[in-house]
Design a protein around this motif. Structure first.
Motif, PDB file in Angstrom:
ATOM      1  N   GLY A 159       0.703  -1.235  -0.095  1.00 27.46           N
ATOM      2  CA  GLY A 159       0.030  -0.127   0.027  1.00 27.46           C
ATOM      3  C   GLY A 159       0.811   1.060   0.121  1.00 27.46           C
ATOM      4  N   VAL A 160       0.551   2.012  -0.775  1.00 26.47           N
ATOM      5  CA  VAL A 160       1.038   3.437  -0.790  1.00 26.47           C
ATOM      6  C   VAL A 160       0.339   4.669  -0.300  1.00 26.47           C
ATOM      7  N   VAL A 161       0.411   5.546   0.697  1.00 32.25           N
ATOM      8  CA  VAL A 161      -0.237   6.394   1.600  1.00 32.25           C
ATOM      9  C   VAL A 161       0.747   7.630   1.195  1.00 32.25           C
ATOM     10  N   ASP A 192       0.534  -6.643   2.326  1.00 31.82           N
ATOM     11  CA  ASP A 192       1.636  -7.222   3.164  1.00 31.82           C
ATOM     12  C   ASP A 192       2.653  -6.309   3.580  1.00 31.82           C
ATOM     13  N   ALA A 193       2.468  -4.878   3.311  1.00 36.18           N
ATOM     14  CA  ALA A 193       3.245  -3.923   3.872  1.00 36.18           C
ATOM     15  C   ALA A 193       2.706  -2.460   3.216  1.00 36.18           C
ATOM     16  N   ALA A 194       2.859  -1.395   4.003  1.00 35.74           N
ATOM     17  CA  ALA A 194       2.345  -0.275   3.100  1.00 35.74           C
ATOM     18  C   ALA A 194       3.347   0.812   3.665  1.00 35.74           C
ATOM     19  N   LEU A 195       3.667   1.936   2.523  1.00 38.69           N
ATOM     20  CA  LEU A 195       4.666   2.953   2.725  1.00 38.69           C
ATOM     21  C   LEU A 195       3.969   4.240   2.975  1.00 38.69           C
ATOM     22  N   LEU A 196       4.402   4.951   4.077  1.00 36.11           N
ATOM     23  CA  LEU A 196       3.673   6.201   4.436  1.00 36.11           C
ATOM     24  C   LEU A 196       4.548   7.145   4.110  1.00 36.11           C
ATOM     25  N   VAL A 197       4.196   8.129   3.299  1.00 30.14           N
ATOM     26  CA  VAL A 197       5.120   9.233   2.959  1.00 30.14           C
ATOM     27  C   VAL A 197       4.774  10.493   3.659  1.00 30.14           C
ATOM     28  N   ASP A 198       5.796  11.123   4.251  1.00 30.54           N
ATOM     29  CA  ASP A 198       5.527  12.069   5.157  1.00 30.54           C
ATOM     30  C   ASP A 198       6.143  13.457   4.177  1.00 30.54           C
ATOM     31  N   PRO A 199       5.126  14.096   3.961  1.00 32.12           N
ATOM     32  CA  PRO A 199       5.235  15.323   3.109  1.00 32.12           C
ATOM     33  C   PRO A 199       6.094  16.539   3.665  1.00 32.12           C
TER      34      PRO A 199
END
Length: 362
Positions: free
Chosen positions: A57-59, A101-108
């Motif tokens: 997942g990409v947030v 299976d995983a997720a990347l959370l981008v901090d702007p």
């Protein structure tokens, strides 16, 4: 060395033929084939694990989300299957229900992003995803901080306890069926005896399921989760493997035990997603794993232990299909075998040879 009927010493070839029957030679050749298949299967599945289309997942903010998903999707070798997710909460839910299976959370607001993983579903997979994402983020001049949202229990080294538990249940299932066959004949003499064998197997499966759940739970503290859930899973797994073994024996006699080992051990164990979860396995093993008892059992055990029973329907249907199919085939083959024997007895009675050379019932 003895002598032949005419008083002469037998030749070496004659001694070999006497000591090793054709049937024994064929069985030894079959064992050799199983050994080669065992080595090939395990080495083929484990010699070069690498991530392949791992659901990620990409947030991220809307202005960069689409481009980031495209970038991750185009990584050499296609290790990731990135999917946009609306929020961190949604990403956590989808990891917990085993959709991701995983997720990347981008901090702007900074240069350090977070990677959510679930080592309870397989430590090797979490580490592989972390390595791929870390390298990809480095190319964007960003760093990653990993957070394990579904960690493996302290007593569950590399989240392998569920796999070893299911392997033990599978071994118990086909050994019990093999003992029933060896002690009373591989093919049941009639439908009633087939049903009795299946009933004995069911009682054994209940006891084996409870024993395994107790050992990994209260005794060793190796696996969390519902004791009763694991008990039920264990009983179903043992019966499924045992019933399948009985079916193979009804079809092929004692050779059916070898076929059961081929399906469950040679193909089933390396493709079960234990040491290396499905996204790290080569295509062949990744394709067959979920359809075999060890793979279905391992997935279900991890779901019970770490994911509150999520994503259980598919694996339980697979195990139930093996259990019901094995039981039905066992009973049908026993019925057909009995019918064939009765027909042969009738033919012997017609030509006056009834009672000559009859075999005792198995």
């Amino acid at each position: 060395m003895g002598t032949t009927d005419d008083g002469t010493r037998p030749t070496l070839v004659e001694e070999v033929k006497s000591a090793v029957t054709t049937r024994a030679a064929l069985l030894v050749i079959g064992v050799l084939g199983l050994m080669v298949a065992f080595i090939t299967s395990y080495a083929g599945a484990f010699h070069h694990p690498k991530p392949d289309r791992v659901p990620l997942g990409v947030v991220a903010p809307a202005q960069v989300r689409a481009e980031l998903v495209r970038t991750l999707d185009r990584l050499p070798g296609a290790p990731l299957d990135p999917r946009p997710v609306a929020s961190e909460q949604a990403a956590r839910r989808r990891i917990e229900d085993r959709t991701l299976d995983a997720a990347l959370l981008v901090d702007p607001r900074g240069t350090t992003d977070r990677l959510l993983v679930a080592s309870g579903g397989g430590a090797s997979l979490s580490q592989a995803v972390e390595a791929v994402v870390t390298a990809a983020e480095k190319q964007r001049q960003r760093t990653v901080r990993t957070e394990d949202v579904v960690p493996a229990d302290a007593g569950d080294g590399r989240s392998l306890s569920s796999f070893y538990l299911v392997v033990g249940w599978c071994v118990g299932g086909y050994l019990c069926a093999a003992i029933l066959a060896i002690s009373a004949g591989a093919r049941p003499a009639n439908r009633q005896r087939a049903v009795i064998r299946l009933a004995a197997l069911a009682l054994y499966a209940i006891a084996a399921g409870l024993a395994g759940a107790l050992v990994v739970g209260p005794v060793l503290g190796a696996l969390p989760g519902s004791l009763f859930g694991l008990w039920g899973l264990g009983a179903l797994t043992v019966f499924a493997v045992g019933a399948t073994t009985l079916a193979f024996q009804g079809l092929l006699g004692i050779i059916g035990i070898g076929l059961a080992i081929l399906v469950i051990v040679v193909f089933g164990n390396p493709s079960a997603g234990g040491a290396y979860p499905y996204p790290l396995l080569p295509p062949f093993w990744r394709a067959i794993g979920p359809a075999l008892p060890p793979g279905a059992g391992t997935w279900a055990a991890r779901s019970i232990a770490y994911f509150r029973g999520q994503a259980l329907t598919g694996p339980l249907l697979v195990l139930s299909a093996w259990a019901v199919g094995g039981a039905l085939v066992t009973v049908v083959l026993a019925t057909l075998h009995r019918t064939a024997d009765e027909r042969a007895d009738g033919e012997r009675a017609d030509d006056g040879t009834a009672g000559v050379g009859e075999r005792p019932p198995a």
